[in-house]
Design a protein around this motif. Structure first.
Motif, PDB file in Angstrom:
ATOM      1  N   THR A  82       0.813  -1.213   0.000  1.00 28.14           N
ATOM      2  CA  THR A  82       0.000   0.000   0.000  1.00 28.14           C
ATOM      3  C   THR A  82       0.849   1.266   0.000  1.00 28.14           C
ATOM      4  O   THR A  82       2.063   1.234   0.208  1.00 28.14           O
ATOM      5  N   PHE A  92      -6.895   0.613   1.580  1.00 27.09           N
ATOM      6  CA  PHE A  92      -5.523   1.092   1.396  1.00 27.09           C
ATOM      7  C   PHE A  92      -5.484   2.238   0.387  1.00 27.09           C
ATOM      8  O   PHE A  92      -6.424   2.471  -0.370  1.00 27.09           O
ATOM      9  N   SER A 101      -3.690   3.603  -2.994  1.00 29.88           N
ATOM     10  CA  SER A 101      -3.327   2.776  -4.143  1.00 29.88           C
ATOM     11  C   SER A 101      -2.667   3.579  -5.249  1.00 29.88           C
ATOM     12  O   SER A 101      -2.592   4.807  -5.208  1.00 29.88           O
TER      13      SER A 101
END
Length: 395
Positions: A75, A365, A367
């Protein structure tokens, strides 16, 4: 309920049931004991490179979850109900009563193999007739649009596909993907959810503002942009970036492109720069661009981005309808948004949580690309610079 114990947080909601643990780099297998007791069918793992590069990482996860599908990626920041973190790992276990989980994975050795990888994923999942698909892929040397198009070619356009491309902080050097076969830097992995009881809602929105004139795409190939208005694309872009140009490609996250069609109309897609080629004067974008269209630069402020996240959450809740209570929400937001918002980045997670409600477990997360249909359809696209929300519930 949500509580703390030692160096991690944990929570329990109904999916039928799910739990989440947040660990630091010194995590021990016994910290995941409560998750293991769920006997989950699916475990989502989002964390920094330090975790995924650790030699025993996969082995310890397999020991904790011997019957589960292990899926995730590195991430540019981890998302939990408590906000945004860096250099941690979020492990979310999902137990279903009547939903079947099937995982497919494929290699993407080179960017031009992206569509083929998507076709392979879809061919594996098609016999199981998934009602929804979660897709996670490496974040570099990949054409995310190609993967999605290949997957839809095998599955059709009626299956909602959501997810994101792995991150590496803002380093753009190496990303890793977790599948049942282990940790790899050249993979895409797809999770098919099948069964009459699965319910999925989704929403994706940006909040960026355009500036400057539209520039005609005069030469492109897939997701590689060679020329704008007859000039090398990199030269045009550097003129706009001025002092930020020396920090490319990372500084490109602050100034993405808005895609316009041949009539200068918005198509609802943004493209982020993932790489530059000084020799060719080209830009590598995260997804395909329209060779007959136009591109226009964009910028943003915190208020606009938080407003976009709120719109994504509202669209998700509306699509989920009567089943929007309880469940798990997977948030995938672009690293560029995180850079713009800085210390205020938690605000976009907070607004999503406030819209979805306290009984929804948040994970996710930051990205290098977000995957979602447009809010009103199941036609999936690769997005950049958006907050994308996927809500999963079992009835």
């Amino acid at each position: 309920m949500l509580g703390s114990q030692g160096n991690y947080l944990w929570g329990e909601w109904i999916v039928k049931s799910a739990q989440q643990v947040l660990v630091d780099v010194h995590w021990q297998a016994d910290e995941l004991a409560e998750l293991s007791a769920l006997q989950p069918a699916l475990v989502l793992v989002f964390g920094s490179m330090a975790f995924f590069e650790e030699a025993s990482f996969m082995q310890r996860l397999q020991h904790c979850f011997p019957g589960a599908a292990l899926v995730g990626c590195t991430t540019a920041g981890e998302i939990t109900a408590d906000g945004v973190l860096d250099d941690h790992c979020v492990v979310t276990a999902l137990h279903f009563d009547g939903v079947t989980v099937q995982v497919a994975q494929s290699a993407v050795g080179a960017m031009e193999h992206s569509r083929e990888a998507g076709v392979n994923l879809g061919s594996t999942l098609h016999p199981y007739h998934p009602q929804a698909v979660l897709l996670f892929g490496k974040g570099l040397a990949i054409n995310g649009s190609g993967v999605i198009e290949g997957l839809m070619q095998s599955l059709g356009n009626d299956v909602p596909i959501t997810g994101g491309l792995a991150g590496d902080g803002g380093n753009f050097k190496r990303t890793l993907v977790l599948s049942p076969e282990g940790v790899s830097d050249d993979r895409v992995v797809a999770v098919g959810l099948s069964g009459e009881g699965v319910r999925v809602g989704h929403g994706s929105f940006g909040g960026w503002s355009p500036f400057g004139p539209p520039r005609k795409v005069t030469r492109s190939e897939g997701n590689v942009l060679f020329e704008l208005d007859g000039e090398p694309a990199l030269n045009v872009y550097k003129k706009y970036l001025d002092v930020y140009a020396k920090d490319l490609p990372a500084s490109g996250l602050l100034f993405p492109f808005e895609m316009l069609n041949a009539d200068h109309e918005q198509v609802g897609l943004i493209r982020t720069i993932l790489g530059v080629d000084e020799a060719q004067g080209s830009l590598v974008l995260a997804g395909d661009i329209d060779g007959d269209g136009y591109l226009r630069l964009m910028h943003a402020n915190t208020n606009g981005l938080v407003g976009g996240a709120e719109q994504a959450a509202i669209a998700t809740r509306e699509r989920a309808g009567a089943h929007s209570q309880g469940g798990v929400a997977i948030l995938v937001s672009c690293v560029g948004r995180k850079l713009v918002m800085g210390d205020q980045v938690d605000e976009e997670v907070e607004v999503v949580a406030s819209v979805l409600g306290d009984d929804v477990l948040l994970t996710g997360f930051y990205s290098y690309g977000e995957i979602s249909p447009f809010s009103s359809t199941t036609d999936c696209k690769l997005h950049n610079q958006t907050m994308t929300v996927t809500f999963i519930h079992e009835v």
